[in-house]
Motif scaffolding. Structure first.
Motif, short mmCIF file in Angstrom:
data_model
loop_
_atom_site.label_atom_id
_atom_site.label_comp_id
_atom_site.label_asym_id
_atom_site.label_seq_id
_atom_site.Cartn_x
_atom_site.Cartn_y
_atom_site.Cartn_z
N ASN A 23 0.93 -1.30 -0.02
CA ASN A 23 -0.12 -0.08 -0.17
C ASN A 23 0.99 1.30 -0.10
OD1 ASN A 23 0.76 0.39 2.74
ND2 ASN A 23 -1.22 -0.33 3.46
N GLU A 24 0.31 2.40 0.05
CA GLU A 24 0.96 3.64 0.13
C GLU A 24 2.15 3.82 1.19
OE1 GLU A 24 -3.11 4.88 1.63
OE2 GLU A 24 -2.23 3.29 0.03
N TYR A 25 1.79 3.17 2.19
CA TYR A 25 2.62 3.20 3.42
C TYR A 25 3.81 2.20 3.46
CZ TYR A 25 -1.61 5.92 4.90
OH TYR A 25 -2.57 6.75 4.79
N ARG A 68 9.94 7.41 -1.85
CA ARG A 68 9.08 8.67 -1.95
C ARG A 68 9.02 9.01 -3.30
NH1 ARG A 68 12.84 10.81 2.82
NH2 ARG A 68 11.55 10.23 4.57
N LEU A 71 6.27 7.24 -5.03
CA LEU A 71 4.72 7.52 -4.37
C LEU A 71 4.40 8.92 -5.21
CD1 LEU A 71 4.88 7.11 -0.48
CD2 LEU A 71 3.39 5.96 -2.35
N SER A 72 5.29 9.70 -5.50
CA SER A 72 5.08 11.04 -6.28
C SER A 72 4.93 10.95 -7.64
CB SER A 72 6.25 12.16 -5.85
OG SER A 72 7.32 11.56 -6.33
N PRO A 74 2.77 8.55 -10.01
CA PRO A 74 1.76 7.72 -10.40
C PRO A 74 1.94 7.29 -11.81
CG PRO A 74 0.67 9.58 -9.78
CD PRO A 74 2.20 10.06 -9.70
N ASN A 100 4.44 1.91 -9.52
CA ASN A 100 3.28 2.70 -8.81
C ASN A 100 1.96 2.48 -9.55
OD1 ASN A 100 1.74 4.11 -7.52
ND2 ASN A 100 2.97 6.04 -7.21
N LEU A 102 -0.91 2.39 -7.64
CA LEU A 102 -1.68 2.85 -6.74
C LEU A 102 -2.96 3.66 -7.38
CD1 LEU A 102 0.53 4.40 -4.11
CD2 LEU A 102 -0.96 2.27 -3.76
N ASN A 103 -2.88 4.29 -8.54
CA ASN A 103 -3.99 4.92 -9.08
C ASN A 103 -4.48 3.99 -10.12
OD1 ASN A 103 -3.53 7.39 -7.91
ND2 ASN A 103 -2.32 8.26 -9.44
N ASN A 108 -4.43 -0.82 -7.42
CA ASN A 108 -4.41 -0.11 -6.30
C ASN A 108 -3.13 -0.54 -5.27
OD1 ASN A 108 -5.21 2.04 -4.56
ND2 ASN A 108 -6.43 0.49 -3.37
N ILE A 110 1.64 -0.53 -4.86
CA ILE A 110 2.88 -0.50 -5.67
C ILE A 110 3.29 -1.98 -5.72
CG2 ILE A 110 5.25 -0.11 -5.10
CD1 ILE A 110 4.22 2.56 -3.70
#
Length: 152
Positions: A23-25, A68, A71-72, A74, A100, A102-103, A108, A110
């Motif tokens: 996930n994003e974390y 990082r 995440l930035s 997509p 990535n 996630l989008n 949804n 990584i």
């Protein structure tokens, strides 16, 4: 449609390379069976561990920056190699690609596909060391020959 799902499930289950969804974390939400074979950790175990704690201390900063950056971005793709702590306490060299997604509403997550490259890295390290030793011997030989020429 069911046949396609079974087909792709079998491909993932029998792949030699690891597939990890985070996930994003950075929390692992899925890992393929080969991931446990490589790292030694079951999905339940890996979900209880702070993922960054498994990264070799010398690689933590780079791994954090990679995450990082990913995440930035997509849809972004990053290729990385770093050390991962195996359940037995040894560090493995792993190399892979982060994506990535996630989008992407169907994924949804990584996605991290990686393989254990420990043997390759260790062989390269031994080869580099041998080359340095040979170069040193060559330099010593040249010094001896030059000293002998100067004495005659």
């Amino acid at each position: 449609m069911e046949r396609n799902n079974t087909y792709f499930q079998r491909l993932i289950e029998t792949s030699f390379d690891a597939i990890v969804l985070m996930n994003e974390y950075g929390k692992v939400i899925y890992q393929s069976p080969s991931t446990e074979r490589i790292s030694g950790y079951t999905l339940a175990e890996i979900q209880e561990i702070e993922g960054i704690s498994l990264i070799h201390p010398n690689d933590v900063e780079q791994a954090t920056n990679t995450f990082r950056t990913l995440l930035s971005t997509p849809g972004g793709v990053l290729h990385k190699k770093h050390r991962l702590k195996h359940k037995n306490g040894n560090y493995l060299w792993i190399e892979g690609v982060y994506r990535n997604l996630l989008n992407d509403k169907d994924v949804n997550a990584i996605v991290y596909n990686y393989t254990d490259v420990t043997e390759k890295v260790e062989a390269e390290t031994r080869l580099t060391k041998s080359n340095r030793e040979l170069q040193l011997l060559h330099n010593i030989n040249d010094l001896i020959l030059n000293a002998t020429d100067e004495c005659t």
